[in-house]
Design an enzyme around this catalytic site. Sequence first.
Site, PDB file in Angstrom:
ATOM      1  CG  ASP A  43       7.923  -3.857 -12.928  1.00 50.30           C
ATOM      2  OD1 ASP A  43       7.333  -3.999 -13.937  1.00 50.30           O
ATOM      3  OD2 ASP A  43       7.192  -3.408 -11.571  1.00 50.30           O
ATOM      4  CB  VAL A  47      -0.814   0.025   1.282  1.00 53.59           C
ATOM      5  CG1 VAL A  47      -2.007   1.200   1.245  1.00 53.59           C
ATOM      6  CG2 VAL A  47      -1.602  -1.426   1.590  1.00 53.59           C
TER       7      VAL A  47
END
EC number: 2.7.11.22
Length: 302
Positions: A128, A17
Amino acid sequence: MDEYTKIEKIGEGTYGVVYKGRHKATGQVVAMKKIRLENEEEGVPSTAIREISLLKELQHPNIVCLLDVLMQDSRLYLIFEFLSMDLKKYLDSIPSGQYIDTMLVKSYLYQILQGIVFCHSRRVLHRDLKPQNLLIDSKGVIKLADFGLARAFGIPVRVYTHEVVTLWYRAPEVLLGSVRYSTPVDVWSIGTIFAEIATKKPLFHGDSEIDQLFRIFRALGTPNNEVWPEVESLQDYKNSFPKWKGGSLSANVKNIDKDGLDLLAKMLIYDPAKRISARKALLHPYFDDLDKSSLPDNQIRN
């Protein structure tokens, strides 16, 4: 963690989160990433902490600054400078039929390449890159986020919320199971992002690894040892792959001029050894008419 107040949850990242927070003493607004680790019981691996500590040294105007690394209850929190908008949200907000100004496309690409050159010169890969981890501010600056996290934590197959991690920006050598990949994987990702900034559409949007590969092959031709030495010996290469011829990039990518298409083609060369480096890409004629004096860092530092 006592130095920071959480303001609100702002999203789910690849690793957990993300909260908006504030440093109590200075009032600085920050992004707080709570890292969720696969083996919670074992705590944070020391290798991860070592890797992350190195990232605090990556200070560059086109890289989101890692301000602090904190532990609380065997949870790792990474504290970053806060930017409210990512490139994906920005592209989604542009009305249908409208596109990013061609000079801003050029400026964004140049800045992304500056950030990547800085990291590659320090032997840090991203691995990524995608529009979601390119953050922008209101002054036309773009910054790369989540650098080095892939190496510290690995790239999970699914995000924390069980969304599948996107394959759209992944280099073919990674998709084909190469274990010895290097800096060219980031250049491939930047090429696909370049096309998306210009067109607002992902260049290759596969929904599985094989679909991703086949979309690339249809556009660029199925690779073989002739165009990419040793590709046929990569772990996931199959001689049974359909043999597509490949077309021209210009058919798939509107809104990019001749120089831009030439640069894009060089970033999407199959053979990683022949793919243009980020440093060479910055010298491409596509950027000749870009006013570099207004960019946040127009000196390439070694």
